[in-house]
Design an enzyme around this catalytic site. Sequence first.
Site, short mmCIF file in Angstrom:
data_model
loop_
_atom_site.label_atom_id
_atom_site.label_comp_id
_atom_site.label_asym_id
_atom_site.label_seq_id
_atom_site.Cartn_x
_atom_site.Cartn_y
_atom_site.Cartn_z
N GLY A 118 17.24 -4.05 34.34
CA GLY A 118 17.48 -2.61 34.34
C GLY A 118 17.21 -2.02 35.69
CD GLU A 119 20.41 0.23 38.83
OE1 GLU A 119 19.58 0.37 39.74
OE2 GLU A 119 21.54 -0.26 39.02
CG HIS A 120 12.71 3.12 35.63
ND1 HIS A 120 11.40 2.81 35.89
CD2 HIS A 120 12.78 4.48 35.64
CE1 HIS A 120 10.70 3.92 36.06
NE2 HIS A 120 11.51 4.94 35.91
N PRO A 121 12.17 0.53 37.90
CG PRO A 121 11.18 1.26 39.88
CD PRO A 121 12.15 1.68 38.82
#
Length: 546
Positions: A80-83
Amino acid sequence: MDKLIECVPNFSEGRNKETIDSIAQSIRDTEGCNLLDVDPGASTNRTVFTFVGSPTAVVNGALNAAKVAHQLIDMTSHTGEHPRFGAMDVCPFIPIRNATMEDCVEIANCFANQLAQQLNVPVYLYGAAAAQEERRLLPNIRAGEYEKLDQKLKDSTWKPDYGPQQFVPRWGATAVGARKFLIAYNVNLMSTKEQATKIAFNIRERGRGENKRGKLKNVQGIGWYLDERNLAQVSTNITDTDVTKLHQVFEEVVSDAKEYNLPVVGSEIVGLVPLQVLLDAAEFYISRDNLMILDESSKVNLARHQLGLDFLKPFNPDERVIEYAIRNDVVNFPISTLSVKSFVDEVAKRSEAPGGGSVSAAVAAMGAALGCMVGQLSYGKKKWENIDHVIRKALPIVYNAATDLVPLIDRDTEAFNCFFKALKMPDSTQEEKDKKRSAKREGIMLSVTCPLTTMATGNSAWEALMELAIHGNINCVSDIQVGAKCLHTGVWGAYQNVKINLPEVKDEDTRKKLRQEAEEALGRADECLEKILQIVQQRQIQAVSS
């Protein structure tokens, strides 16, 4: 009122509806928890849940949600894009009502301990709950993300605050914190991820490193791309909206985007937002564009429009503004929210409060509100264009007076209850006598200063009311008369409350000063009422003769 805590756990699942629904249901099924919002993101593969409850309830709700996630989320296959570095990636606790940051630190430690014990997973503390200074910032704890967590846990520097110092592949780790209200806020760009990242680095506080700081304090930021929307976002966390306002973030992104010839297409708030954040944005645009907007609802809608909050999905203030979302959660409704009939019934009861002080504030508020009504009926029509400048100046003054008087309805009752509670305190020992004496002193000062505030707030409307009496719609002169009389009655009634409580103020100099303040305030109200009634009478005579 009881303590109310907000919990905002972020889970590393934003695509599997069954998993998201199961986590949400576990929170709903927890006694005392009120689930306010569920905000999933497919590209980020992350869902933010927002719920409120008592300290015990939010701990239980977060634990129940974590247990479901423990069964259904597998970090070994997560992208996913989120840390992120864990299935329940972060779980902050935020004080909402009658609670302190210290309360939330205690709650965070309680939850972290139980989470580690029951699921046998590593847990770190961050924010105000952090036991070590270098762990206060979430990015420091999450550095390297899930992919580097195995190596990180082998370093004694990164021993978890709770739980085992070992890698749990399906779970990862969890950061549990206590913090102020954080705004997760994303600005939409028709651009590439790299362009969004460039702007994010320009505006975030840490910028591109120690020697090249960004523009906005207390702002974290990265850029990412939403495949399902075919657009990029400058994704930010605003960690202190007293320092950097939400609209400042938006305007800085707009400014940078314009420089790079990139279109900005609205923005989104993830989770819930405090009302004041939107009102601050509205005031900025009202001032910038020389608008005249008075009521709260219109200000919220202005901010919603200017920030483009509806671009990705509808922004419903009743669901997304935290004060509106928790209205149904409030058990002890303030007096000022009662219907007129219920308020009258409450005053008529066989009890000392609400009494004359609360009624005075209510009557004064209605007087100022009538002035506001006259202003509204004297504005925006061709017939009254020549006095637009007068009305635009007067209207906000009477409107603010009316809205500022409303909370004083409750505050006067609270002041009385504070003094009455002090009278019932035990006084068997010297320590108890000292505490009782101090509480009585505090209670009586509140019982004097509150009606003084009512007087000052009511008096702040006179000049504007006088302008409306001179220039306002001639068909509304009777409303000006009633408004002026109500405003005066409210000030006069508040004076009587000051007068009756003053003998309990033992310090002679303080008592003298307070009496003088009250008498001067009443004198001003008497003078202004007389002037307004004379002005109205003269206008009525002129109207008849013409």
